[in-house]
Design an enzyme around this catalytic site. Sequence first.
Site, PDB file in Angstrom:
ATOM      1  CD  GLU A   1      -2.512   1.234   2.748  1.00 60.51           C
ATOM      2  OE1 GLU A   1      -3.577   1.858   2.831  1.00 60.51           O
ATOM      3  OE2 GLU A   1      -2.004   0.609   3.706  1.00 60.51           O
TER       4      GLU A   1
ATOM      5  CE  LYS B   1      -8.954   0.269   3.170  1.00 59.41           C
ATOM      6  NZ  LYS B   1      -8.010   0.786   4.190  1.00 59.41           N
TER       7      LYS B   1
ATOM      8  CB  CYS C   1      -4.611  -1.267   5.016  1.00 62.52           C
ATOM      9  SG  CYS C   1      -3.948  -0.770   6.629  1.00 62.52           S
TER      10      CYS C   1
END
Length: 515
Positions: free
Chosen positions: A262, A325, A380
């Site tokens: 990320e 995301k 994440c």
Amino acid sequence: MLPHRLLLALCGGVALLLAFPGYDAWPLALVGCGALALATAGASVRTGLLAGFLLGLAWYTPMFTWAGTYAGPMPWLAMSVASALYPAALGGLLALLQRGGAVRPLLGAAAWVLMEQARAVTPFGGFPWGRLGFSQADSPLLGAVSLVGVPGLGLLVALGGGLLAVGVQRLMDPGRADLRRGLGALAAAAALVLAPLLVPRPVDGDPLQVAAVQGDIPEDFTRTLTAEPGTMLERYTTMTRDLATEVAAGSSPYPDVVLWPEGASDLDPLRPDGGPAATERITGAVDAVDAPVVLGAVSRRGGEAPHNLVLSYLPGEGLDEVYTKVYLAPFGEFMPLRPLMRHLSPWVDRITDFVPGTEVGVVDVPLRDGRTVRLGLGICFEVVVDPAMRDAVLEGAELLVVPTSNAWFGEGDQAAQHIAASRVRAVEHGRSVVHVSNVGISGLITPDGVVHEGTDLFTQDLLEGALPLRSATTPAVVLSPWVAPLAAAAVVAGLVLQLLQRRRNGTVPPVRLSR
């Protein structure tokens, strides 16, 4: 009795903390659940609420210290107190379910599921970090997660704790001591923990040669991004070019796919004015290694609001697919209650609200040998969100990738807890997982939950290995969404039956608010 109940709840919170990575005493998760069951059996609702709240504070406050690494103590304490409200509600519910004084392990376990489900979806989308199931990466119980998912694994942990509590209650209650039943409950708890060892964890599948790059951060890097923009991208392109040199020399195997974490590109490759320069640097590394590269970046896509992205680049072709995301982290990627939060930390207005994606996290990556592999992505904290990982598997993901940064959380236990969640997901879905972090802990995880080629925190490293691709669906994919609704039905039925029984017996005292 009140001080003893509250002391027991506090000890239960400490036990739950110690069960998680960083301490790794997984059996203590059962002890913590059992402690709350005993603390609330026969207690008033008010005592149950207070006991649950104290357990939550003892559990979450030290667990979440990493939240204050840059933001300071006030956001960390606010996060801990808010999280403790959920065990508080659980304690009140357990007091209602156990008004007669006897521990009720099945109903208590169902109540735990409801508490964890509430934390997973509320407030502001929820924050399901620290669920019971994520403490069991090294436990014999882990095998059960492929059958009932993370919610069901949490239920089994709480059920085991309830059985421990029954055993202790039977053995030590002066008025109801029963050696045979007490030992029987303890034996049942042990059998519950050991039985999942019989569940197979297949690891067969066509191998995919993976290279995962952990670039680390420069010493002057902080959450304010004081490092010169492009520093991180330079690290990843350099390390990938070095890998290409090793492949050409025959000292490293040719990678089918290269994975960066990320935010590996700290330049926006989709920005109209600066994007071409970033793209040139990325594609240069991609062409050098002659393999697809999948990487994380933040982009405003020519607008004002940022998106947290995973981009896949192909040699000789450039950008191929993009994932945005979906499940954004509250207070990290968007700021609820911004006017109020300004009083807690000066960091608040440095956080710009990200735009969430709408598509499931899967990308198709064509390989050099003619195959196409479908990767499932969870950026994440998405790895702890049940629908994020489940939907990717339902969309045909053959391997799961968790690109993360972890650079904002210092040297605490957050990174160890993070990769443990990926290990649990690997077994739950029967998939290999590549957990790749900017600063660590990174690892290549096979479908049995074993970490291969793990890294340390704050080091540069390159992970290389062959991971099996799998497409078979575990029972958990179908069953895990039903765990919370069934738990809710069980709790409601338990409360109704308890009320009806007391009415038949003519013993329906008012709900006590203090004891």
